[in-house]
Design an enzyme around this catalytic site. Sequence first.
Site, PDB file in Angstrom:
ATOM      1  N   SER A 148       0.832  -1.199   0.000  1.00  0.00           N
ATOM      2  CA  SER A 148       0.000   0.000   0.000  1.00  0.00           C
ATOM      3  C   SER A 148       0.863   1.244   0.000  1.00  0.00           C
ATOM      4  O   SER A 148       2.004   1.227   0.495  1.00  0.00           O
ATOM      5  CB  SER A 148      -0.901   0.016   1.245  1.00  0.00           C
ATOM      6  N   TYR A 163      -1.717  -0.800  10.138  1.00  0.00           N
ATOM      7  CA  TYR A 163      -1.871  -1.141   8.724  1.00  0.00           C
ATOM      8  C   TYR A 163      -0.597  -0.807   7.940  1.00  0.00           C
ATOM      9  O   TYR A 163      -0.106  -1.624   7.149  1.00  0.00           O
ATOM     10  CB  TYR A 163      -3.057  -0.378   8.146  1.00  0.00           C
TER      11      TYR A 163
END
Length: 257
Positions: A148, A163
């Site tokens: 990401s 995350y």
Amino acid sequence: MTESQFPTARTAVITGAGSERGIGRATAARLAKSGWSVALLDIDKAAAIASAAWVAETTGAEALGVGVDISDEASVAAAIDEVEQQLPAIGALVNLAGISSPTPFMEETVEAWDQVFAVNTRGTFIVSQRVLRGMIERKYGRIVSASSISAQRGGGTYSKVAYSASKAAVIGFTRALAREMGEHNITVNAVAPGPIDTDIMGGTLTEERKAAMSADTLIGRVGTRDDVAALIDFLVSDDASYITAATYDINGGLQIS
């Protein structure tokens, strides 16, 4: 185009493919159109089966939906056993299953931190290791895992530390695994999406949220599921046979590496 390394009948396994608006389902459809049989894996078994039926109906390809908890080794073993029994040999794995985490660091709990890593990092390890057994034996394969932009920028989109850290681990995992798999004619790469119009960032994006998220991109919009699916389709193709250990940014210029 290089000479094909793959047999005509081959299967791509895509995790996190149950959501109707997810990158996984879009990727499964894209790969099905490119000649792959596809196995759509998701913790929501009913959603996986429904998405597989949709892919089969819209593309005419062989598609199988399987329920699995990718953080559990026994569950993964059973799921891949089912895929291997019902579909052609696995030639590609796309690790897309993931969970977000918008919790600020000082409010994060150990339990929630472990859950994020269990899915985003441990799950990628477990599924990859199980699928690689057959790939190593057959001496060909492609693995693409989802990192990401949050791993590269330290958050700044929706999710926060847990995350971002879990997705940074995916980049290190990809590079190290690529070193070990090269001798087996297996490539291992990652994609790092920026803001994509899916439901992982707290639900369906409103037009206002889209405008805010795209304000700093060079392209002036958020990405789509099909944008990411097209990149993955390339990375598992014969044309990408000389690409490994790479992380491909797909963020509209929001992050320039």
